[in-house]
Write a protein that holds these residues in place. Structure first.
Motif, PDB file in Angstrom:
ATOM      1  N   UNK A   4      -6.309   3.936 -12.755  1.00  0.00           N
ATOM      2  CA  UNK A   4      -5.302   2.935 -12.424  1.00  0.00           C
ATOM      3  C   UNK A   4      -5.606   2.377 -11.041  1.00  0.00           C
ATOM      4  N   UNK A   5      -5.831   1.084 -10.948  1.00  0.00           N
ATOM      5  CA  UNK A   5      -6.092   0.413  -9.683  1.00  0.00           C
ATOM      6  C   UNK A   5      -4.762  -0.131  -9.156  1.00  0.00           C
ATOM      7  N   UNK A   6      -4.012   0.712  -8.448  1.00  0.00           N
ATOM      8  CA  UNK A   6      -2.693   0.319  -7.960  1.00  0.00           C
ATOM      9  C   UNK A   6      -2.776  -0.624  -6.770  1.00  0.00           C
ATOM     10  N   UNK A  52       0.833  -1.217   0.000  1.00  0.00           N
ATOM     11  CA  UNK A  52       0.000   0.000   0.000  1.00  0.00           C
ATOM     12  C   UNK A  52       0.858   1.253   0.000  1.00  0.00           C
ATOM     13  N   UNK A  53       1.943   1.256   0.773  1.00  0.00           N
ATOM     14  CA  UNK A  53       2.835   2.420   0.802  1.00  0.00           C
ATOM     15  C   UNK A  53       3.481   2.636  -0.559  1.00  0.00           C
ATOM     16  N   UNK A 111      -6.590   4.192  -5.915  1.00  0.00           N
ATOM     17  CA  UNK A 111      -6.960   4.344  -7.314  1.00  0.00           C
ATOM     18  C   UNK A 111      -6.560   5.746  -7.751  1.00  0.00           C
ATOM     19  N   UNK A 112      -5.974   5.834  -8.947  1.00  0.00           N
ATOM     20  CA  UNK A 112      -5.498   7.110  -9.465  1.00  0.00           C
ATOM     21  C   UNK A 112      -6.143   7.355 -10.820  1.00  0.00           C
ATOM     22  N   UNK A 113      -6.588   8.583 -11.038  1.00  0.00           N
ATOM     23  CA  UNK A 113      -7.126   8.954 -12.338  1.00  0.00           C
ATOM     24  C   UNK A 113      -6.057   9.708 -13.108  1.00  0.00           C
ATOM     25  N   UNK A 114      -5.735   9.197 -14.296  1.00  0.00           N
ATOM     26  CA  UNK A 114      -4.716   9.812 -15.141  1.00  0.00           C
ATOM     27  C   UNK A 114      -5.402  10.314 -16.410  1.00  0.00           C
ATOM     28  N   UNK A 115      -5.346  11.622 -16.652  1.00  0.00           N
ATOM     29  CA  UNK A 115      -5.947  12.133 -17.882  1.00  0.00           C
ATOM     30  C   UNK A 115      -5.053  11.835 -19.087  1.00  0.00           C
ATOM     31  N   UNK A 116      -5.683  11.567 -20.227  1.00  0.00           N
ATOM     32  CA  UNK A 116      -4.920  11.374 -21.450  1.00  0.00           C
ATOM     33  C   UNK A 116      -5.705  11.930 -22.627  1.00  0.00           C
ATOM     34  N   UNK A 117      -4.947  12.350 -23.631  1.00  0.00           N
ATOM     35  CA  UNK A 117      -5.547  12.897 -24.845  1.00  0.00           C
ATOM     36  C   UNK A 117      -5.311  11.944 -25.994  1.00  0.00           C
TER      37      UNK A 117
END
Length: 147
Positions: free
Chosen positions: A130-132, A62-63, A137-143
């Motif tokens: 991204x489910x790390x 988790x860390x 959970x992290x949201x990464x924007x992309x174009x």
């Protein structure tokens, strides 16, 4: 009779649970099939130690996931795709392409841990989730741009 479950048993309990069952069920089904072991005092101590070590490992994972999540905060990806005049992509952007773009940025993320809030089928801005870790959970924007 108390049994320590070695794996999940439907309608009874999950792995590493101590459950109380009738003696015949434990002796004739659970123990011979390998679904559980008898919950003696020594087996309970071993279980407690294993749970303690597993908790320590999960805390470390988790860390690490939190550290990666902190680094990913300012990242914005650009993915090129062939598109028509209307902006519709030929095919679709998938998790493999997002994982490759993250790899180019210096982040190693398994493609199976990436999901989309909406499928990218047109040129524009989207968000990859991204489910790390089960709690991180992290949201990464992309174009998506036309090539």
């Amino acid at each position: 009779m108390d049994i320590i479950l070695k794996q999940d048993v439907k309608n009874l309990g999950d792995k590493d649970d101590v459950v109380s069952v009738k003696a015949g069920y434990g002796r004739n089904f659970l123990i011979p099939k390998g679904y559980g072991i008898l919950a003696t005092e020594s087996a309970r101590k071993v279980l407690a130690e294993n749970l303690k070590q597993a908790q320590f490992k999960q805390e470390k994972i988790r860390k690490d996931a939190d550290a990666v999540a902190a680094k990913l905060e300012g990242v914005k990806l650009t993915i090129g795709a062939k598109a028509g005049e209307t902006g519709k992509i030929f095919g679709a952007i998938n998790t493999i392409q997002v994982a490759d773009a993250l790899k180019k940025e210096g982040f190693e993320v398994d493609r199976r841990r990436i999901t989309f809030d909406q499928e990218p089928k047109f040129v524009g801005d989207y968000t990859a989730i991204l489910n790390l870790h089960k709690e991180v959970k992290v949201q990464v924007p992309f174009s998506v741009v036309a090539e």
